[in-house]
Write an enzyme that holds these catalytic residues in place. Structure first.
Site, PDB file in Angstrom:
ATOM      1  N   THR A  44       0.820  -1.205   0.000  1.00  0.00           N
ATOM      2  CA  THR A  44       0.000   0.000   0.000  1.00  0.00           C
ATOM      3  C   THR A  44       0.854   1.255   0.000  1.00  0.00           C
ATOM      4  O   THR A  44       0.602   2.201  -0.743  1.00  0.00           O
ATOM      5  CB  THR A  44      -0.929   0.009   1.234  1.00  0.00           C
ATOM      6  OG1 THR A  44      -1.850  -1.078   1.131  1.00  0.00           O
ATOM      7  CG2 THR A  44      -1.692   1.311   1.343  1.00  0.00           C
ATOM      8  N   THR A 142       0.961  -8.511   5.767  1.00  0.00           N
ATOM      9  CA  THR A 142      -0.071  -8.212   4.771  1.00  0.00           C
ATOM     10  C   THR A 142      -0.694  -6.829   4.923  1.00  0.00           C
ATOM     11  O   THR A 142      -1.594  -6.466   4.166  1.00  0.00           O
ATOM     12  CB  THR A 142      -1.171  -9.276   4.824  1.00  0.00           C
ATOM     13  OG1 THR A 142      -1.544  -9.501   6.196  1.00  0.00           O
ATOM     14  CG2 THR A 142      -0.689 -10.586   4.234  1.00  0.00           C
ATOM     15  N   ILE A 185      -4.364  10.882   7.207  1.00  0.00           N
ATOM     16  CA  ILE A 185      -4.706  10.710   5.794  1.00  0.00           C
ATOM     17  C   ILE A 185      -5.664  11.791   5.315  1.00  0.00           C
ATOM     18  O   ILE A 185      -5.473  12.403   4.264  1.00  0.00           O
ATOM     19  CB  ILE A 185      -5.298   9.307   5.552  1.00  0.00           C
ATOM     20  CG1 ILE A 185      -4.266   8.228   5.871  1.00  0.00           C
ATOM     21  CG2 ILE A 185      -5.794   9.161   4.115  1.00  0.00           C
ATOM     22  CD1 ILE A 185      -4.832   6.817   5.872  1.00  0.00           C
ATOM     23  N   GLU A 204     -15.085  15.566  11.869  1.00  0.00           N
ATOM     24  CA  GLU A 204     -14.381  14.738  12.839  1.00  0.00           C
ATOM     25  C   GLU A 204     -15.280  14.412  14.030  1.00  0.00           C
ATOM     26  O   GLU A 204     -15.943  15.293  14.586  1.00  0.00           O
ATOM     27  CB  GLU A 204     -13.109  15.456  13.314  1.00  0.00           C
ATOM     28  CG  GLU A 204     -12.436  14.879  14.538  1.00  0.00           C
ATOM     29  CD  GLU A 204     -12.024  13.421  14.376  1.00  0.00           C
ATOM     30  OE1 GLU A 204     -12.249  12.656  15.325  1.00  0.00           O
ATOM     31  OE2 GLU A 204     -11.489  13.063  13.310  1.00  0.00           O
ATOM     32  N   LEU A 321       2.295   2.443  11.017  1.00  0.00           N
ATOM     33  CA  LEU A 321       3.279   3.293  10.358  1.00  0.00           C
ATOM     34  C   LEU A 321       4.258   2.423   9.587  1.00  0.00           C
ATOM     35  O   LEU A 321       4.702   1.386  10.085  1.00  0.00           O
ATOM     36  CB  LEU A 321       4.042   4.125  11.395  1.00  0.00           C
ATOM     37  CG  LEU A 321       3.195   5.102  12.223  1.00  0.00           C
ATOM     38  CD1 LEU A 321       4.003   5.650  13.392  1.00  0.00           C
ATOM     39  CD2 LEU A 321       2.680   6.234  11.344  1.00  0.00           C
ATOM     40  N   HIS A 323       7.388   2.855   8.926  1.00  0.00           N
ATOM     41  CA  HIS A 323       8.702   2.700   9.548  1.00  0.00           C
ATOM     42  C   HIS A 323       8.653   1.793  10.773  1.00  0.00           C
ATOM     43  O   HIS A 323       9.639   1.135  11.096  1.00  0.00           O
ATOM     44  CB  HIS A 323       9.321   4.059   9.877  1.00  0.00           C
ATOM     45  CG  HIS A 323       8.388   5.047  10.491  1.00  0.00           C
ATOM     46  ND1 HIS A 323       7.467   5.749   9.763  1.00  0.00           N
ATOM     47  CD2 HIS A 323       8.234   5.456  11.774  1.00  0.00           C
ATOM     48  CE1 HIS A 323       6.789   6.561  10.563  1.00  0.00           C
ATOM     49  NE2 HIS A 323       7.229   6.394  11.796  1.00  0.00           N
ATOM     50  N   HIS A 446      24.112  27.542  11.781  1.00  0.00           N
ATOM     51  CA  HIS A 446      23.261  28.718  11.603  1.00  0.00           C
ATOM     52  C   HIS A 446      23.427  29.246  10.170  1.00  0.00           C
ATOM     53  O   HIS A 446      24.557  29.322   9.673  1.00  0.00           O
ATOM     54  CB  HIS A 446      23.678  29.815  12.595  1.00  0.00           C
ATOM     55  CG  HIS A 446      22.973  31.118  12.365  1.00  0.00           C
ATOM     56  ND1 HIS A 446      21.673  31.341  12.773  1.00  0.00           N
ATOM     57  CD2 HIS A 446      23.388  32.260  11.763  1.00  0.00           C
ATOM     58  CE1 HIS A 446      21.310  32.560  12.445  1.00  0.00           C
ATOM     59  NE2 HIS A 446      22.343  33.157  11.819  1.00  0.00           N
TER      60      HIS A 446
END
Length: 467
Positions: A44, A142, A185, A204, A321, A323, A446
């Protein structure tokens, strides 16, 4: 010669968790295969999620800059027009580059791609089409799919009532859009279409957007998005979405007074979260235990209730997530190779790729307060950052939560430019158990956005310099 249909490991699913697990296992000497039924690898995330949405976010942000900031910098000329078909083609090209990249990595690391949809007829066996493969270990990776709107009559057709999948390939930019759900999303894709000229309204259920986010960040975030043109209806329970012709009507009830309302739009985007996708694997017949939320139950080494079958990523508990799935994929591969695979769930960042970006890791102030521990807060506004002001990116702030006694960093929350990249400085610090003072005493170049991180750390002590 080994049996060509026998493997040390078969991974089912080639998303971020699955492909990373397969590659790492192969690198560690395991004969590995990955089962994927899509025409392309990447799951996905690469095909219909993270990557294509970031492409559209990038393109639409460039349009926003041209329309609102170019003239301020002396860049004069007519604002660019939107060629939606070309923008989608750019998005598809980005997808292709990434998915082909995974295919290359499989070949490089000698991971076999078994094309088709897999099931597990018995422990140690994976069936794809008419062929059954043997495996010492099986990893289920999956992923997930879009969750329905709880308690509502909403039929998704991916044309008028869409999930993120349909929202990434609309035939044209709509004039109006209703987004059900004020999470990551919905806000990312809502931002894309707002920049392209769509009137977007987010509905919401809770009283604030981005559930679970630090409350101060969420409040500021909604305010900034409102200035960009997004409209919000919070505390609203959607009961039904009706379609008639090429329009949709969203019915909702305001929880504060039980009043009912309707909202008409060209497109309705359903973004009320995701749920594990395990259909067709045969888990129930195998006796694989699941949680009340339909996730696969696993132990500390990702082992399911059936020996030899492990699970990772969105299919199990924890934040959905990419990651997080990648880390679990590497951990499982290392465990199977006899190493000590490990994931530190206290240091998993989350990012919302709007503009400004929102990023967080560790405890929110609310969670720190609930835990009863003594804590302190260091904050710094990007208004005090020279680079941010030069780049029209001074909205937002950095907020660091630290233990009051030890000064150890417990969490960090950023709303501002490049927040998704800046957060990792704190992730590394937390991984090593650093104090806010350690961050404050580290020299930062900086002018950079990262100086805001140092200033927030200084604010945990004697005070920021540029506040």
């Amino acid at each position: 010669m080994s049996d060509p249909q026998s493997y040390d490991l078969i991974v089912i699913g080639s998303g971020p968790g699955g492909y990373v697990c397969a590659i790492r296992a192969a690198q560690l000497g395991l004969r590995t295969a990955c089962v994927e039924g899509r025409e392309t690898l990447g799951g996905t995330c690469l095909n219909i999620g993270c990557i294509p949405s970031k492409a559209l976010l990038h393109a639409s942000h460039q349009l926003h800059e041209a329309e609102h900031n170019f003239a301020k910098m002396g860049l004069k000329g007519a604002a660019p027009s939107v060629d939606w078909k070309q923008m989608l083609a750019y998005k598809d090209d980005v997808i292709g580059q990434n998915t082909k990249g995974i295919e290359f990595l499989f070949k490089k690391n000698k991971v076999d791609w078994i094309k088709g949809w897999g099931s597990i007829p018995a422990a140690g066996k994976v069936k794809v089409g008419d062929t059954t493969y043997e495996a010492k270990h099986i990893v289920i990776a999956t992923g997930s799919d879009s969750a329905p709107v709880p308690g509502a009559e909403v039929e998704v057709d991916e044309k008028i009532v869409v999930t993120s999948t349909g929202a990434l390939e609309l035939s044209k930019v709509p004039k109006t859009m209703t987004v059900i759900g004020g999470g990551v999303i919905g806000l990312e894709l809502g931002s894309v279409y707002t920049r392209l000229g769509t009137e977007v309204t987010v509905v919401e259920y809770l009283d604030a957007i981005t559930p679970g986010q630090d409350a101060e960040v969420a409040k500021q975030f909604q305010k900034i998005l409102g200035k960009q043109g997004l409209k919000f209806v919070t505390g609203a329970a959607v009961s039904k979405v009706e379609t008639k012709g090429n329009k949709a009507t969203t019915h909702y009830t305001l929880r504060k007074d039980d009043s009912t309302h309707e909202l008409k739009s060209d497109i309705v985007l359903v973004s009320t979260g995701r749920r594990p996708f395990t259909d067709g694997l045969g888990l129930e017949e195998l006796g694989v235990k699941t949680t009340q939320r339909g996730q696969i139950a696993v132990d500390d080494e990702y082992q399911t209730s059936v020996a030899g079958i492990r699970a990772i990523g969105d299919a199990i508990e924890g934040p959905m997530l990419a990651h997080k799935a990648e880390d679990e994929g590497m951990a499982v591969a290392e465990i199977l190779a006899g190493q000590a695979g490990h994931v530190n769930y206290d240091v998993i960042p989350g990012v919302i790729y709007t503009h400004p970006e929102v990023a967080s890791v560790g405890l929110t102030e609310e969670l720190a307060k609930e835990s009863g521990r003594a804590y302190k807060v260091g904050k710094f506004s990007f208004m005090g950052n020279g680079r941010a002001k030069a780049n029209f990116a001074a909205d937002g702030f950095v907020k660091i939560i630290a233990d009051k006694e030890t000064d150890r960093i417990l969490g960090c929350h950023v709303i501002g430019p490049m927040a998704g990249d800046l957060i990792h400085e704190v992730c590394v610090a937390m991984e090593f158990g650093a104090a806010a003072e350690d961050l404050a005493r580290t020299c930062h170049a900086h002018p950079t956005y990262s100086e805001a991180m140092r200033e927030a750390a200084l604010a945990c002590g004697d005070g920021a310099i540029h506040a």
